[in-house]
Write a protein that holds these residues in place. Sequence first.
Motif, mmCIF file in Angstrom:
data_model
loop_
_atom_site.group_PDB
_atom_site.id
_atom_site.type_symbol
_atom_site.label_atom_id
_atom_site.label_comp_id
_atom_site.label_asym_id
_atom_site.label_seq_id
_atom_site.Cartn_x
_atom_site.Cartn_y
_atom_site.Cartn_z
ATOM 1 N N GLY A 23 0.797 -1.221 0.000
ATOM 2 C CA GLY A 23 0.000 0.000 0.000
ATOM 3 C C GLY A 23 0.830 1.272 0.000
ATOM 4 N N ARG A 24 0.097 2.373 -0.161
ATOM 5 C CA ARG A 24 0.697 3.701 -0.095
ATOM 6 C C ARG A 24 -0.112 4.541 0.884
ATOM 7 N NH1 ARG A 24 0.547 3.563 -6.192
ATOM 8 N NH2 ARG A 24 2.574 2.751 -6.764
ATOM 9 N N LEU A 25 0.554 5.491 1.512
ATOM 10 C CA LEU A 25 -0.129 6.429 2.392
ATOM 11 C C LEU A 25 -0.343 7.749 1.663
ATOM 12 C CD1 LEU A 25 1.661 5.826 5.799
ATOM 13 C CD2 LEU A 25 -0.709 5.282 5.237
ATOM 14 N N CYS A 26 -1.501 8.327 1.859
ATOM 15 C CA CYS A 26 -1.832 9.612 1.266
ATOM 16 C C CYS A 26 -2.541 10.440 2.337
ATOM 17 C CB CYS A 26 -2.750 9.400 0.058
ATOM 18 S SG CYS A 26 -3.152 10.918 -0.824
ATOM 19 N N THR A 27 -2.174 11.693 2.459
ATOM 20 C CA THR A 27 -2.817 12.571 3.423
ATOM 21 C C THR A 27 -4.047 13.213 2.781
ATOM 22 O OG1 THR A 27 -0.718 13.030 4.512
ATOM 23 C CG2 THR A 27 -2.521 14.549 4.959
ATOM 24 N N VAL A 28 -5.189 12.976 3.390
ATOM 25 C CA VAL A 28 -6.459 13.519 2.923
ATOM 26 C C VAL A 28 -7.171 14.107 4.137
ATOM 27 C CG1 VAL A 28 -8.645 12.981 1.799
ATOM 28 C CG2 VAL A 28 -6.598 11.731 1.148
ATOM 29 N N GLN A 29 -7.556 15.358 4.046
ATOM 30 C CA GLN A 29 -8.218 16.047 5.156
ATOM 31 C C GLN A 29 -7.414 15.899 6.450
ATOM 32 O OE1 GLN A 29 -12.297 14.685 5.326
ATOM 33 N NE2 GLN A 29 -12.748 15.415 3.275
ATOM 34 N N ASP A 30 -6.096 16.033 6.320
ATOM 35 C CA ASP A 30 -5.152 15.933 7.443
ATOM 36 C C ASP A 30 -5.135 14.561 8.101
ATOM 37 O OD1 ASP A 30 -4.234 18.590 7.171
ATOM 38 O OD2 ASP A 30 -5.968 19.317 8.306
ATOM 39 N N ILE A 31 -5.531 13.518 7.366
ATOM 40 C CA ILE A 31 -5.549 12.151 7.880
ATOM 41 C C ILE A 31 -4.740 11.277 6.939
ATOM 42 C CG2 ILE A 31 -7.008 10.177 8.479
ATOM 43 C CD1 ILE A 31 -9.344 12.231 8.722
ATOM 44 N N GLN A 32 -3.851 10.457 7.496
ATOM 45 C CA GLN A 32 -3.086 9.508 6.699
ATOM 46 C C GLN A 32 -3.976 8.312 6.351
ATOM 47 O OE1 GLN A 32 0.597 9.227 5.858
ATOM 48 N NE2 GLN A 32 0.028 11.372 5.756
ATOM 49 N N ILE A 33 -4.170 8.072 5.052
ATOM 50 C CA ILE A 33 -5.013 6.980 4.579
ATOM 51 C C ILE A 33 -4.161 6.014 3.770
ATOM 52 C CG2 ILE A 33 -6.970 6.378 3.086
ATOM 53 C CD1 ILE A 33 -7.819 7.886 5.601
ATOM 54 N N LEU A 34 -4.270 4.730 4.092
ATOM 55 C CA LEU A 34 -3.579 3.705 3.317
ATOM 56 C C LEU A 34 -4.502 3.242 2.201
ATOM 57 C CD1 LEU A 34 -1.037 1.413 3.607
ATOM 58 C CD2 LEU A 34 -3.121 0.062 3.558
ATOM 59 N N TYR A 35 -3.933 3.129 1.000
ATOM 60 C CA TYR A 35 -4.690 2.575 -0.121
ATOM 61 C C TYR A 35 -3.791 1.661 -0.930
ATOM 62 C CZ TYR A 35 -2.379 5.844 -3.287
ATOM 63 O OH TYR A 35 -1.434 6.518 -4.013
ATOM 64 N N ILE A 36 -4.413 0.738 -1.630
ATOM 65 C CA ILE A 36 -3.720 -0.174 -2.541
ATOM 66 C C ILE A 36 -4.445 -0.064 -3.872
ATOM 67 C CG2 ILE A 36 -3.151 -2.575 -3.046
ATOM 68 C CD1 ILE A 36 -3.142 -3.046 0.017
ATOM 69 N N SER A 37 -3.695 0.244 -4.914
ATOM 70 C CA SER A 37 -4.318 0.470 -6.212
ATOM 71 C C SER A 37 -3.429 -0.026 -7.330
ATOM 72 C CB SER A 37 -4.575 1.963 -6.389
ATOM 73 O OG SER A 37 -5.132 2.230 -7.649
ATOM 74 N N CYS A 38 -4.045 -0.458 -8.412
ATOM 75 C CA CYS A 38 -3.315 -0.789 -9.629
ATOM 76 C C CYS A 38 -2.754 0.511 -10.206
ATOM 77 C CB CYS A 38 -4.236 -1.446 -10.643
ATOM 78 S SG CYS A 38 -4.957 -2.983 -10.059
ATOM 79 N N PRO A 39 -1.593 0.449 -10.877
ATOM 80 C CA PRO A 39 -0.985 1.667 -11.412
ATOM 81 C C PRO A 39 -1.892 2.451 -12.358
ATOM 82 C CG PRO A 39 0.550 -0.161 -11.535
ATOM 83 C CD PRO A 39 -0.766 -0.721 -11.087
ATOM 84 N N ASN A 40 -2.647 1.778 -13.195
ATOM 85 C CA ASN A 40 -3.538 2.444 -14.154
ATOM 86 C C ASN A 40 -4.977 2.125 -13.817
ATOM 87 O OD1 ASN A 40 -1.401 3.498 -15.823
ATOM 88 N ND2 ASN A 40 -1.051 1.389 -16.446
ATOM 89 N N PHE A 41 -5.373 2.407 -12.598
ATOM 90 C CA PHE A 41 -6.685 2.028 -12.092
ATOM 91 C C PHE A 41 -7.804 2.421 -13.056
ATOM 92 C CE2 PHE A 41 -10.468 3.090 -9.440
ATOM 93 C CZ PHE A 41 -10.786 1.795 -9.076
ATOM 94 N N GLY A 42 -8.552 1.416 -13.499
ATOM 95 C CA GLY A 42 -9.715 1.638 -14.338
ATOM 96 C C GLY A 42 -9.424 1.829 -15.813
ATOM 97 N N LEU A 43 -8.168 1.780 -16.220
ATOM 98 C CA LEU A 43 -7.831 1.991 -17.624
ATOM 99 C C LEU A 43 -7.621 0.681 -18.389
ATOM 100 C CD1 LEU A 43 -5.372 5.003 -17.281
ATOM 101 C CD2 LEU A 43 -7.817 5.042 -17.828
ATOM 102 N N MET A 44 -7.149 -0.341 -17.719
ATOM 103 C CA MET A 44 -6.833 -1.603 -18.400
ATOM 104 C C MET A 44 -7.955 -2.637 -18.266
ATOM 105 S SD MET A 44 -3.932 -0.679 -19.544
ATOM 106 C CE MET A 44 -3.184 -2.141 -20.179
ATOM 107 N N LYS A 45 -8.591 -2.653 -17.122
ATOM 108 C CA LYS A 45 -9.651 -3.617 -16.819
ATOM 109 C C LYS A 45 -10.782 -2.857 -16.140
ATOM 110 C CE LYS A 45 -6.083 -6.961 -15.605
ATOM 111 N NZ LYS A 45 -5.514 -7.686 -14.483
ATOM 112 N N PRO A 46 -11.928 -3.491 -15.981
ATOM 113 C CA PRO A 46 -12.991 -2.816 -15.236
ATOM 114 C C PRO A 46 -12.526 -2.484 -13.814
ATOM 115 C CG PRO A 46 -13.827 -4.800 -16.306
ATOM 116 C CD PRO A 46 -12.335 -4.808 -16.473
#
Length: 108
Positions: A23-46
Amino acid sequence: MRASLEEKEVDELLRLVAWREKGRLCTVQDIQILYISCPNFGLMKPPLLVIHGFPISSFDFWKVYNGLTEQFDIFLWDMAGYGFSEKVHRTICEQVDILQALFRKLNY
């Protein structure tokens, strides 16, 4: 018996560490959020957005993650207060706002 229990605990811990590293951490609304995503989310597959229930986290999907990625571009996240995201309390409506802000920040 105890040795096999310890081995199971170690295996679970190693899976948890590997999940965090995925996963990666991203700060959103001053909160650290962990997410896991495909590099090209939604572009290669549904795209498939995976949202965990309460009081679990995205890690609870580790057994099905690889199978799902064969058919979908997956996006998982740990809601604020759960899993590897920052430990703060937010209502379900606030969680939706955080997810929308995260998607905007990631240009999804």
